[in-house]
Design a protein around this motif. Structure first.
Motif, PDB file in Angstrom:
ATOM      1  N   ILE A 171       0.840  -1.208   0.000  1.00 28.48           N
ATOM      2  CA  ILE A 171       0.000   0.000   0.000  1.00 28.48           C
ATOM      3  C   ILE A 171       0.869   1.249   0.000  1.00 28.48           C
ATOM      4  O   ILE A 171       0.628   2.199  -0.768  1.00 28.48           O
ATOM      5  CB  ILE A 171      -0.940  -0.017   1.226  1.00 28.48           C
ATOM      6  N   SER A 172       1.908   1.255   0.842  1.00 29.75           N
ATOM      7  CA  SER A 172       2.802   2.409   0.930  1.00 29.75           C
ATOM      8  C   SER A 172       3.470   2.698  -0.408  1.00 29.75           C
ATOM      9  O   SER A 172       3.561   3.864  -0.832  1.00 29.75           O
ATOM     10  CB  SER A 172       3.858   2.152   2.002  1.00 29.75           C
ATOM     11  N   ALA A 173       3.922   1.648  -1.093  1.00 34.01           N
ATOM     12  CA  ALA A 173       4.599   1.827  -2.380  1.00 34.01           C
ATOM     13  C   ALA A 173       3.639   2.322  -3.454  1.00 34.01           C
ATOM     14  O   ALA A 173       3.999   3.176  -4.277  1.00 34.01           O
ATOM     15  CB  ALA A 173       5.253   0.514  -2.807  1.00 34.01           C
ATOM     16  N   PHE A 174       2.420   1.807  -3.471  1.00 36.00           N
ATOM     17  CA  PHE A 174       1.433   2.277  -4.450  1.00 36.00           C
ATOM     18  C   PHE A 174       1.104   3.754  -4.223  1.00 36.00           C
ATOM     19  O   PHE A 174       0.924   4.524  -5.177  1.00 36.00           O
ATOM     20  CB  PHE A 174       0.156   1.439  -4.386  1.00 36.00           C
ATOM     21  N   LYS A 175       1.027   4.176  -2.965  1.00 38.23           N
ATOM     22  CA  LYS A 175       0.757   5.587  -2.667  1.00 38.23           C
ATOM     23  C   LYS A 175       1.903   6.471  -3.168  1.00 38.23           C
ATOM     24  O   LYS A 175       1.682   7.558  -3.712  1.00 38.23           O
ATOM     25  CB  LYS A 175       0.561   5.778  -1.167  1.00 38.23           C
ATOM     26  N   LYS A 176       3.143   6.002  -2.991  1.00 38.70           N
ATOM     27  CA  LYS A 176       4.300   6.753  -3.491  1.00 38.70           C
ATOM     28  C   LYS A 176       4.284   6.816  -5.022  1.00 38.70           C
ATOM     29  O   LYS A 176       4.691   7.822  -5.622  1.00 38.70           O
ATOM     30  CB  LYS A 176       5.595   6.111  -3.009  1.00 38.70           C
ATOM     31  N   CYS A 177       3.826   5.731  -5.632  1.00 35.54           N
ATOM     32  CA  CYS A 177       3.726   5.681  -7.096  1.00 35.54           C
ATOM     33  C   CYS A 177       2.756   6.758  -7.594  1.00 35.54           C
ATOM     34  O   CYS A 177       3.046   7.477  -8.564  1.00 35.54           O
ATOM     35  CB  CYS A 177       3.266   4.295  -7.533  1.00 35.54           C
ATOM     36  N   ILE A 178       1.612   6.869  -6.928  1.00 29.04           N
ATOM     37  CA  ILE A 178       0.602   7.864  -7.322  1.00 29.04           C
ATOM     38  C   ILE A 178       1.167   9.272  -7.195  1.00 29.04           C
ATOM     39  O   ILE A 178       1.012  10.113  -8.092  1.00 29.04           O
ATOM     40  CB  ILE A 178      -0.669   7.700  -6.454  1.00 29.04           C
ATOM     41  N   THR A 179       1.861   9.549  -6.090  1.00 26.62           N
ATOM     42  CA  THR A 179       2.455  10.874  -5.867  1.00 26.62           C
ATOM     43  C   THR A 179       3.534  11.168  -6.911  1.00 26.62           C
ATOM     44  O   THR A 179       3.615  12.289  -7.434  1.00 26.62           O
ATOM     45  CB  THR A 179       3.070  10.954  -4.460  1.00 26.62           C
ATOM     46  N   ALA A 180       4.359  10.144  -7.219  1.00 21.02           N
ATOM     47  CA  ALA A 180       5.474  10.335  -8.152  1.00 21.02           C
ATOM     48  C   ALA A 180       5.003  10.605  -9.575  1.00 21.02           C
ATOM     49  O   ALA A 180       5.748  11.203 -10.374  1.00 21.02           O
ATOM     50  CB  ALA A 180       6.387   9.113  -8.132  1.00 21.02           C
ATOM     51  N   MET A 181       3.791  10.208  -9.901  1.00 18.53           N
ATOM     52  CA  MET A 181       3.286  10.435 -11.265  1.00 18.53           C
ATOM     53  C   MET A 181       3.136  11.917 -11.580  1.00 18.53           C
ATOM     54  O   MET A 181       3.098  12.308 -12.746  1.00 18.53           O
ATOM     55  CB  MET A 181       1.959   9.708 -11.463  1.00 18.53           C
ATOM     56  N   ASP A 182       3.079  12.751 -10.550  1.00  8.46           N
ATOM     57  CA  ASP A 182       2.974  14.195 -10.775  1.00  8.46           C
ATOM     58  C   ASP A 182       4.208  14.737 -11.475  1.00  8.46           C
ATOM     59  O   ASP A 182       4.143  15.756 -12.179  1.00  8.46           O
ATOM     60  CB  ASP A 182       2.776  14.931  -9.442  1.00  8.46           C
ATOM     61  N   ASP A 183       5.351  14.082 -11.283  1.00  5.69           N
ATOM     62  CA  ASP A 183       6.603  14.522 -11.912  1.00  5.69           C
ATOM     63  C   ASP A 183       6.903  13.781 -13.208  1.00  5.69           C
ATOM     64  O   ASP A 183       7.946  14.019 -13.834  1.00  5.69           O
ATOM     65  CB  ASP A 183       7.776  14.312 -10.941  1.00  5.69           C
ATOM     66  N   SER A 184       6.020  12.867 -13.596  1.00  8.72           N
ATOM     67  CA  SER A 184       6.285  12.044 -14.781  1.00  8.72           C
ATOM     68  C   SER A 184       5.839  12.749 -16.049  1.00  8.72           C
ATOM     69  O   SER A 184       5.098  13.738 -16.015  1.00  8.72           O
ATOM     70  CB  SER A 184       5.558  10.701 -14.664  1.00  8.72           C
ATOM     71  N   THR A 185       6.297  12.222 -17.165  1.00  4.86           N
ATOM     72  CA  THR A 185       5.884  12.740 -18.473  1.00  4.86           C
ATOM     73  C   THR A 185       4.940  11.754 -19.155  1.00  4.86           C
ATOM     74  O   THR A 185       4.830  11.734 -20.381  1.00  4.86           O
ATOM     75  CB  THR A 185       7.122  12.969 -19.362  1.00  4.86           C
ATOM     76  N   LEU A 186       4.273  10.931 -18.360  1.00 10.48           N
ATOM     77  CA  LEU A 186       3.351   9.933 -18.898  1.00 10.48           C
ATOM     78  C   LEU A 186       2.197  10.604 -19.633  1.00 10.48           C
ATOM     79  O   LEU A 186       1.668  11.633 -19.166  1.00 10.48           O
ATOM     80  CB  LEU A 186       2.786   9.084 -17.759  1.00 10.48           C
ATOM     81  N   PRO A 187       1.750  10.026 -20.745  1.00 11.06           N
ATOM     82  CA  PRO A 187       0.533  10.522 -21.401  1.00 11.06           C
ATOM     83  C   PRO A 187      -0.652  10.400 -20.444  1.00 11.06           C
ATOM     84  O   PRO A 187      -0.681   9.534 -19.576  1.00 11.06           O
ATOM     85  CB  PRO A 187       0.373   9.594 -22.609  1.00 11.06           C
ATOM     86  N   ALA A 188      -1.626  11.233 -20.617  1.00 10.20           N
ATOM     87  CA  ALA A 188      -2.761  11.302 -19.693  1.00 10.20           C
ATOM     88  C   ALA A 188      -3.493   9.977 -19.568  1.00 10.20           C
ATOM     89  O   ALA A 188      -3.890   9.573 -18.461  1.00 10.20           O
ATOM     90  CB  ALA A 188      -3.730  12.392 -20.149  1.00 10.20           C
ATOM     91  N   ASP A 189      -3.667   9.264 -20.687  1.00 11.57           N
ATOM     92  CA  ASP A 189      -4.419   8.005 -20.627  1.00 11.57           C
ATOM     93  C   ASP A 189      -3.673   6.942 -19.825  1.00 11.57           C
ATOM     94  O   ASP A 189      -4.268   6.214 -19.020  1.00 11.57           O
ATOM     95  CB  ASP A 189      -4.737   7.487 -22.036  1.00 11.57           C
ATOM     96  N   ARG A 190      -2.350   6.852 -20.021  1.00 13.36           N
ATOM     97  CA  ARG A 190      -1.553   5.869 -19.272  1.00 13.36           C
ATOM     98  C   ARG A 190      -1.484   6.239 -17.793  1.00 13.36           C
ATOM     99  O   ARG A 190      -1.532   5.379 -16.919  1.00 13.36           O
ATOM    100  CB  ARG A 190      -0.147   5.766 -19.852  1.00 13.36           C
ATOM    101  N   ARG A 191      -1.375   7.551 -17.515  1.00 11.76           N
ATOM    102  CA  ARG A 191      -1.339   8.004 -16.134  1.00 11.76           C
ATOM    103  C   ARG A 191      -2.657   7.677 -15.431  1.00 11.76           C
ATOM    104  O   ARG A 191      -2.675   7.209 -14.291  1.00 11.76           O
ATOM    105  CB  ARG A 191      -1.076   9.503 -16.074  1.00 11.76           C
ATOM    106  N   SER A 192      -3.748   7.891 -16.146  1.00 12.21           N
ATOM    107  CA  SER A 192      -5.076   7.622 -15.580  1.00 12.21           C
ATOM    108  C   SER A 192      -5.249   6.143 -15.263  1.00 12.21           C
ATOM    109  O   SER A 192      -5.752   5.776 -14.197  1.00 12.21           O
ATOM    110  CB  SER A 192      -6.157   8.084 -16.555  1.00 12.21           C
ATOM    111  N   LYS A 193      -4.783   5.287 -16.189  1.00 10.55           N
ATOM    112  CA  LYS A 193      -4.922   3.841 -15.976  1.00 10.55           C
ATOM    113  C   LYS A 193      -4.073   3.377 -14.796  1.00 10.55           C
ATOM    114  O   LYS A 193      -4.525   2.600 -13.949  1.00 10.55           O
ATOM    115  CB  LYS A 193      -4.517   3.078 -17.233  1.00 10.55           C
ATOM    116  N   LEU A 194      -2.833   3.854 -14.724  1.00 15.32           N
ATOM    117  CA  LEU A 194      -1.953   3.449 -13.626  1.00 15.32           C
ATOM    118  C   LEU A 194      -2.509   3.942 -12.290  1.00 15.32           C
ATOM    119  O   LEU A 194      -2.472   3.222 -11.283  1.00 15.32           O
ATOM    120  CB  LEU A 194      -0.541   4.006 -13.859  1.00 15.32           C
TER     121      LEU A 194
END
Length: 665
Positions: free
Chosen positions: A170-193
């Protein structure tokens, strides 16, 4: 163009031969004069002043080498690793990423973080989840790029989930969600993740196991017990132990030796000892931790060189603070010189202590110490090993000459690594040369091979492999027998000594220096011991010339005389004998062999059970069965006896499986 001597493979032997050519006219007579030197200081000083030795020194220049550290080489290895990864060749990719990481110079911090992250990806696909977590943590510590952090945290979460650690998932998934703010992921991939991560968090939050695990982890944390699985698995520092059953004694005939202070039973642990010095063989320098000898899948690199690896940051830091600061960059020269592992151990003994330590100790080093004083010294006191057997009086001048040359070369290695500081004083250099010379002498007779058991499960075959050498000051005082009473096995570099037969109070506790009566003929054993250790063995197996295992008579059973007069004779009886009462030819008393015959029958079933447990990998239970078997046999039967020897070997195999093991299948 021919390479300088120090750049050639095995150059020290060539240096020695060329030196003999240079001093041809007076060489033999000069060397013979070493017999007039009374100590190592005089030997070093005498060889130093020989003109033909000084003339030959010019060809033996030593410089540190760091050729393995190269950003260019690392980039090439990374490219090869990426190609292997794309082809789903996970093992090949993992090994290449490791080589790339080890090759990176210490200032390439970002590249090192990326290499570790890439290696973690291969480990994830190999389902090496714990090792993957270790590399993720290392990549994060080095400062992995912010725009890619989400990938590491997602991988971290899935590793924790695979090993069913839900709070950390759970802790790692929460960090993953926060880290996506700094990513260059396309919106659709970010939304799915984001949706996948939130779904897993909700599912695990509702799982009752999560709360139970969290409470348990909180309790362990309060007790200062780490619950993080992303820390490299290092071997714990085992507590050293000398059993009260062991007494170190001394007499003129046997020298210093171990004896039983009380009756020793089969299987008892008698000694656990960490080495005074331990050196890994060059061939295992990229697969095993240089400090603790633990085989490692996710190695830590030395910041300065690519010659060695470590199983953890802890081992790397320990090695760096203790000796590697002087070996870093010197190892390629040492290995290329053809110097043996014994020579390397002599260098490491000095490198492990500061110069001032030896300078202060030197004036009193030869002061006579009683056995009690010697054993009471601190474990890391140089005198613990410096007073081991050296056979100085028996050593010929030619041998001393070769050893002085090696001592001078090893001291030169230390000097080039900065051991003496920026302004080496000649007298200090000579002191260290003499101590290296002394070390080379006692190492020759007191080194133990550190082993790892290689298992070929498909072939049901095992083989003990020599991976390094070490000196154990207490064990070095145990004498040899071709029929040893103990077995040794290793956990990392720590040695464990256990009895493999009963040993009566007052009798010696002997180990084995290599030749064993079941495998080697007496003449071969004696010749080998004389050549390597300079003594003649007088154990029972040698005095009575016991046959090899394959030649042990199977048509004779060796019973112990049970007469009340404590007769120690052996009664040999054929299996076809119909008499139960047998007269002892030594004492004339009668012995009832019925008990012994019944033991023979009972042990057959116990042996089958013990072997079955061994074959299924239950080594602890198998060990206990073999201990019981040997105890029962020893009460009525006397070695050498085939069943007893076989049982003893099975017990030794059980102990070996409790130590360093590598499964090759």
């Amino acid at each position: 163009m021919k390479l300088p001597l120090s750049q050639q493979k095995g150059f020290f032997a060539e240096y020695y031969l060329k030196l003999r050519e240079v001093g041809a006219a007076s060489c033999e007579s000069d060397i013979a004069k070493l017999s007039g030197c009374g100590n190592d200081d005089e030997r070093v000083a005498y060889v130093d002043q020989l003109s033909w030795v000084r003339a030959g020194d010019a060809g033996l220049q030593v410089q540190r080498e760091f050729n393995g550290k190269s950003a260019t080489i690392a980039a090439e290895l990374k490219e090869r690793a990426t190609n292997a990864f794309k082809q789903k060749k996970w093992l090949e990719a993992m090994l290449l990423y490791s080589r790339s990481y080890v090759s990176l110079p210490s200032d390439k911090v970002l590249e090192r973080a990326i290499a570790l992250a890439n290696r973690s990806a291969t480990l994830y696909h190999m389902q090496k989840h714990t090792e993957c977590l270790v590399d993720i943590r290392r990549a994060l510590d080095l400062g992995y790029p912010k725009d890619l952090l989400y990938k590491l945290y997602e991988r971290q979460a899935r590793c924790y989930m695979a090993i069913k650690d839900y709070p950390h998932t759970i802790s790692a998934f929460k960090k993953c969600i926060t880290a996506m703010d700094d990513s260059t992921l396309p919106a659709d991939r970010r939304s799915k993740l984001h949706l996948d991560a939130m779904t897993m968090i909700k599912l695990l939050d509702a799982d009752p196991r999560t709360a139970k695990q969290a409470a348990k982890q909180l309790k362990l944390k309060a007790a200062n017990v780490s619950t993080d699985l992303d820390q490299a698995q290092t071997l714990p520092d085992e507590k050293e132990y000398v059993s009260e059953l062991v007494r170190i004694d001394q007499n003129t005939q046997e020298g210093r030796f171990a004896r039983a202070s009380a009756d020793v039973q089969v299987g008892q642990e008698l000694l656990v000892e960490r080495p005074y010095v331990a050196v890994l063989l060059e061939k295992f320098a990229q697969t095993h931790c240089e400090y603790c000898f633990m085989r490692t899948v996710v190695p830590v690199a030395c910041p300065g060189c690519s010659d060695v690896v470590y199983c953890s940051e802890q081992c790397q830091q320990r090695a760096a603070s203790k000796y590697h600061k002087y070996e870093c960059g010197i190892l390629p020269v040492l290995w290329r010189s053809g110097a043996s592992i014994n020579n390397h151990m002599a260098l490491r003994i000095i490198a492990s202590k500061p110069l001032d330590y030896f300078l202060q100790l030197k004036p009193t080093l030869d002061d006579e110490l009683s056995l009690e004083q010697l054993l009471s010294l601190p474990k890391d006191d140089f005198r613990r090993v410096a007073h081991l057997e050296r056979h100085q009086k028996e050593r010929p001048p030619s041998n001393f000459f070769q050893y002085v040359l090696m001592a001078r070369f090893l001291t030169r290695c230390l000097q080039s690594a900065g051991y003496f500081g920026n302004d080496p004083q000649p007298e200090q250099v000579k002191v260290i040369s003499s101590l290296v010379l002394r070390s080379l002498q006692f190492i020759q007779f007191n080194t133990h091979e550190v082993a790892e058991l290689h298992k070929f499960s498909a072939e049901r075959r095992e083989k003990s492999i020599f991976i390094g050498g070490a000196i154990y000051p207490t064990l070095a005082l145990f004498n040899h027998s071709c029929d040893p009473g103990v077995v040794r096995y290793f956990r990392g570099t720590t040695i464990h000594i256990n009895s493999v037969r009963p040993i009566e109070a007052g009798l010696p506790i002997n180990e084995n220096y290599g030749p064993i009566y079941t495998q080697d003929k007496r003449d071969d054993r004696q010749a080998r011991l004389k050549d390597l250790y300079w003594f003649e063995c007088n154990c029972d197996a040698c005095l009575e010339n016991w046959p090899l295992f394959d030649q042990l008579p199977r048509d004779i059973i060796r019973f112990r005389c049970e007469a009340p007069n404590n007769c120690a004779a052996i009664i040999e009886v054929p299996p076809t004998c119909n008499d139960f009462m047998i007269k002892c030819v030594t004492c004339g008393e009668m012995t009832n062999i019925l008990k012994g015959l019944k033991v023979m029958q009972d042990t057959e079933m116990m042996t089958r059970t013990a072997k079955r447990l061994y074959d299924t990998g239950d080594y602890s239970k198998s060990l206990n069965k073999f201990v019981d078997l040997l105890r029962i046999m020893y009460e009525v039967l006397a070695p050498p006896f085939p069943d007893f020897c076989e049982c003893q070997q099975h017990l030794k195999d059980c102990f070996l499986n409790l130590g360093n093991v590598y499964n090759l299948d």
